[in-house]
Design a protein around this motif. Structure first.
Motif, PDB file in Angstrom:
ATOM      1  N   SER A  10      37.119   8.022  47.517  1.00 25.62           N
ATOM      2  CA  SER A  10      38.086   7.589  48.529  1.00 25.62           C
ATOM      3  C   SER A  10      37.575   6.310  49.163  1.00 25.62           C
ATOM      4  O   SER A  10      36.399   5.932  48.980  1.00 25.62           O
ATOM      5  CB  SER A  10      38.287   8.677  49.597  1.00 25.62           C
ATOM      6  N   GLY A  11      38.458   5.659  49.928  1.00 18.92           N
ATOM      7  CA  GLY A  11      38.048   4.438  50.611  1.00 18.92           C
ATOM      8  C   GLY A  11      36.933   4.671  51.617  1.00 18.92           C
ATOM      9  O   GLY A  11      35.923   3.940  51.613  1.00 18.92           O
ATOM     10  N   PRO A  12      37.060   5.655  52.531  1.00 19.69           N
ATOM     11  CA  PRO A  12      35.970   5.900  53.494  1.00 19.69           C
ATOM     12  C   PRO A  12      34.644   6.254  52.819  1.00 19.69           C
ATOM     13  O   PRO A  12      33.584   5.833  53.287  1.00 19.69           O
ATOM     14  CB  PRO A  12      36.507   7.070  54.333  1.00 19.69           C
ATOM     15  N   ARG A  13      34.691   7.028  51.744  1.00 18.38           N
ATOM     16  CA  ARG A  13      33.443   7.361  51.040  1.00 18.38           C
ATOM     17  C   ARG A  13      32.812   6.116  50.439  1.00 18.38           C
ATOM     18  O   ARG A  13      31.587   5.984  50.421  1.00 18.38           O
ATOM     19  CB  ARG A  13      33.713   8.396  49.941  1.00 18.38           C
ATOM     20  N   PHE A  14      33.639   5.197  49.955  1.00 19.64           N
ATOM     21  CA  PHE A  14      33.121   3.952  49.393  1.00 19.64           C
ATOM     22  C   PHE A  14      32.463   3.109  50.485  1.00 19.64           C
ATOM     23  O   PHE A  14      31.384   2.536  50.294  1.00 19.64           O
ATOM     24  CB  PHE A  14      34.258   3.181  48.727  1.00 19.64           C
ATOM     25  N   LEU A  15      33.088   3.057  51.672  1.00 20.28           N
ATOM     26  CA  LEU A  15      32.497   2.318  52.791  1.00 20.28           C
ATOM     27  C   LEU A  15      31.174   2.941  53.217  1.00 20.28           C
ATOM     28  O   LEU A  15      30.198   2.227  53.508  1.00 20.28           O
ATOM     29  CB  LEU A  15      33.478   2.302  53.968  1.00 20.28           C
ATOM     30  N   TRP A  16      31.126   4.269  53.271  1.00 15.74           N
ATOM     31  CA  TRP A  16      29.892   4.955  53.648  1.00 15.74           C
ATOM     32  C   TRP A  16      28.799   4.694  52.627  1.00 15.74           C
ATOM     33  O   TRP A  16      27.635   4.501  52.982  1.00 15.74           O
ATOM     34  CB  TRP A  16      30.167   6.449  53.796  1.00 15.74           C
ATOM     35  N   TRP A  17      29.157   4.671  51.338  1.00 17.24           N
ATOM     36  CA  TRP A  17      28.182   4.374  50.284  1.00 17.24           C
ATOM     37  C   TRP A  17      27.614   2.966  50.444  1.00 17.24           C
ATOM     38  O   TRP A  17      26.409   2.756  50.296  1.00 17.24           O
ATOM     39  CB  TRP A  17      28.853   4.527  48.920  1.00 17.24           C
ATOM     40  N   LEU A  18      28.472   2.016  50.756  1.00 21.81           N
ATOM     41  CA  LEU A  18      28.000   0.645  50.965  1.00 21.81           C
ATOM     42  C   LEU A  18      27.040   0.578  52.147  1.00 21.81           C
ATOM     43  O   LEU A  18      26.000  -0.091  52.092  1.00 21.81           O
ATOM     44  CB  LEU A  18      29.189  -0.290  51.214  1.00 21.81           C
ATOM     45  N   TRP A  19      27.375   1.282  53.232  1.00 21.90           N
ATOM     46  CA  TRP A  19      26.522   1.248  54.423  1.00 21.90           C
ATOM     47  C   TRP A  19      25.152   1.848  54.116  1.00 21.90           C
ATOM     48  O   TRP A  19      24.124   1.300  54.497  1.00 21.90           O
ATOM     49  CB  TRP A  19      27.199   2.013  55.559  1.00 21.90           C
ATOM     50  N   ARG A  20      25.123   2.968  53.398  1.00 18.48           N
ATOM     51  CA  ARG A  20      23.850   3.613  53.078  1.00 18.48           C
ATOM     52  C   ARG A  20      22.983   2.761  52.167  1.00 18.48           C
ATOM     53  O   ARG A  20      21.756   2.809  52.257  1.00 18.48           O
ATOM     54  CB  ARG A  20      24.111   4.970  52.406  1.00 18.48           C
TER      55      ARG A  20
END
Length: 601
Positions: A18-28
């Motif tokens: 999902s979009g939010p999971r992709f953003l969280w992956w980038l942040w991590r």
């Protein structure tokens, strides 16, 4: 990761659920940079928020005529000023680094996915959407990933200030501690509507980008049929829809900004009103009132980051969703034990049409439908339209090979190959076996006049290999671009070379020489050419006629012209009436020959 270290050696495997999971992956995946930004942000915001306490201490020291406390307060203010300067400088540096590195990671992921999928990418996702993701969406994703650490620093600062005010002056601190959460969370009911309007704007902008991309790609055709004004009107309407959607979205964000200004102002009025009453009662000093007032004033600065993070998330969420959708596209790689270094050999066979290209032979394919020919060429390159319909190379499904093996084994040159800008040497610097020199490939593709044209059109290049080619080879004619692209394909020397109408833009004399050069240079290699040109067909070892999705005739060119009316219709462009007349003429000739035989007997 620093900016000078880009690009990443390996951008990683993204979470595309999902979009939010992709953003969280980038942040991590850039946690170190986020922690740096958080640390410098805390130093900056806390230093800014500490100034009101220093001002209050200074005012109270002046009222009490205490020079020692005033000097101490001056020292504290100097420390706060130093913290503000250092924190702001390095926070900006860390924030920009986080923004650029996040955007660069997304661009690398998109480039890798485009390289993996090849032409199949634009068949699954519109070209305009890919452009939108790799340009504007990348910036918005980087903005949110970067803003998270600054927002975290601002939120922690607000908590620290509230706790400090409760300890410093409980009577006024309670008002601030209760009012600040209300101020910070008051815009939450407005965010869903703002997000929906931002999504509509992004959707309309994406459609406008797709329309612009398609129009530019077909500009030459549009000019030929006089359709420029029609498509200009369509794009004008699309751009106006984007403008109206942007205005509606901006109105909502203006309302959110107004709320973010109004509520802190009301909180400040409430603090001052209550503080004046406490000061009159003697429950607080003037210095304490000035401190609380100044603290509330300064808190407007970190509170602005609450609005920014909401805006960044609203704008980046649809962008991240689009990026995740593109990055989630996969190519089947059930390798069945085949290693990436292994390149299978053997016959190329398409079960869907029954097309067989024997190993080491020159096979020509005649197809009356150009679109069907293009789809078949893509399928021969390992991009089946449906799962389980893969082409077989030496009995191995091509789309189940490791990507490196598949790319080494089969190269497909489509009808409109792209020439990237740069020198001719750069254009021909492609992965190759090394068995075909550039000079031989250029000679086989009949590029002598192209080399002369490049030298004449260059201001400082005496060697054609150093002459520059403009973007997409726009300075060259269609036939010149086609021949350079053919030379580039020949240099790679793949196990199987698939060419889709490689000589459609050249004259017949040049085409005949290209046919001879192609046969000579590809001797012993598997070559498949989609064409209806008799000059190419006459040089083929084997010709297959594909009609309505199936191979209906196989032979050599001269035999098929005599025996297969459907083949003759495609190759000679004869109409049904002409075919009937030709068949009737052949029948009359046969009858006449039969009569002559009987008379002689």
């Amino acid at each position: 990761m620093q900016i000078q270290d880009l690009p990443y050696p390996d951008p990683g495997v993204p979470d595309t659920r999902s979009g939010p999971r992709f953003l969280w992956w980038l942040w991590r995946n850039q946690l170190g940079g986020q922690l740096k930004s958080l640390a410098w942000g805390l130093l900056h915001f806390v230093s800014v928020s500490a100034l009101p306490f220093c001002v209050g201490l200074a005012v109270q020291a002046a009222i009490d005529r205490s020079g020692r406390r005033l000097a101490l307060t001056g020292g504290l203010m100097l420390i706060c000023g130093t913290g503000i300067a250092l924190g702001d400088t390095f926070l900006h540096r860390a924030a920009v680094t986080n923004w650029i590195t996040a955007a660069a990671r997304v661009q690398q992921l998109l480039a890798r996915k485009a390289a993996q999928l090849g032409s199949a990418l634009t068949r699954r996702v519109a070209a305009g959407e890919v452009v939108a993701v790799s340009t504007g969406d990348v910036e918005k994703i980087g903005w949110f990933v970067e803003a998270v650490s600054r927002f975290s620093a601002a939120a922690l600062t607000v908590v620290v200030v509230c706790v400090g005010l409760l300890v410093y002056q409980p009577a006024l601190g309670v008002v601030v501690a209760v009012g600040l959460p209300v101020v910070a969370l008051a815009v939450l009911p407005l965010l869903p509507r703002a997000t929906r309007r931002a999504d509509v704007q992004r959707e309309k902008a994406g459609r406008a980008t797709e329309l612009a991309s398609d129009t530019v790609a077909g500009l030459r055709v549009l000019r030929g049929i006089g359709g420029e004004e029609l498509f200009l009107d369509r794009y004008r309407r699309a751009s106006q829809e984007v403008r109206h959607a942007a205005v509606r979205s901006a109105r909502m964000w203006s309302l959110i900004s107004a709320v973010q200004v109004l509520l802190p102002g009301l909180l400040l009025i409430a603090v001052v009103w209550h503080g004046i009453g406490l000061a009159r009662q003697g429950r607080i000093t003037v210095g304490e009132l000035v401190t609380v007032y100044s603290a509330v004033m300064v808190l407007n600065y970190p509170l602005r980051h609450f609005e920014e993070i909401a805006m960044a998330y609203s704008f980046s969420r649809p962008s991240a969703r689009r990026a995740a959708r593109v990055l989630a596209l996969e190519r089947s790689t059930a390798t069945d034990g085949i290693r990436a270094a292994e390149v299978p050999g053997g016959d190329l066979y398409d079960p869907a049409t029954g097309l067989l290209a024997p190993a080491g032979r020159f096979t020509a394919v005649v197809c009356g439908d150009p679109d069907a020919a293009g789809r078949l060429a893509e399928r021969l390159g390992g991009h089946p339209a449906e799962p389980g319909r893969s082409v077989l190379l030496g009995g191995v499904p091509l789309d189940e090979l490791p990507l490196d093996s598949a790319r080494t084994a089969v190269l497909v040159q489509d009808k409109d190959p792209v020439l990237l800008s740069g020198t001719l040497r750069d254009l021909l610097d492609v992965p190759a076996s090394g068995a075909v020199p550039a000079a031989d490939a250029l000679a086989a593709a009949q590029c002598e006049d192209v080399l002369d044209a490049l030298v004449q059109g260059s201001l400082d290049a005496a060697d054609p290999m150093d002459a520059r080619i403009t973007e997409r080879g726009r300075s060259l004619s269609g036939g010149q671009r086609q021949r350079l692209a053919l030379a580039r394909s020949l240099i790679t020397d793949p196990e199987v070379l698939v060419l889709d109408e490689p000589t459609s833009a050249v004259d017949s004399h040049t085409e005949a020489r290209i046919a001879e050069g192609l046969r000579r240079l590809r001797s012993g290699r598997t070559t498949v050419v989609f064409t209806s040109s008799p000059l190419l067909l006459d040089h083929a070892d084997r010709v297959a006629l594909v009609h309505e999705g199936e191979v209906v005739a196989v032979g050599v060119h001269r035999e098929l012209v005599d025996s297969e009316p459907r083949y003759r219709a495609v190759v000679t462009r004869e109409t049904d009436e002409e075919l009937s007349a030709a068949d009737e003429g052949m029948l009359l000739d046969a009858l006449q020959e039969l009569e002559e035989i009987e008379e002689s007997a």
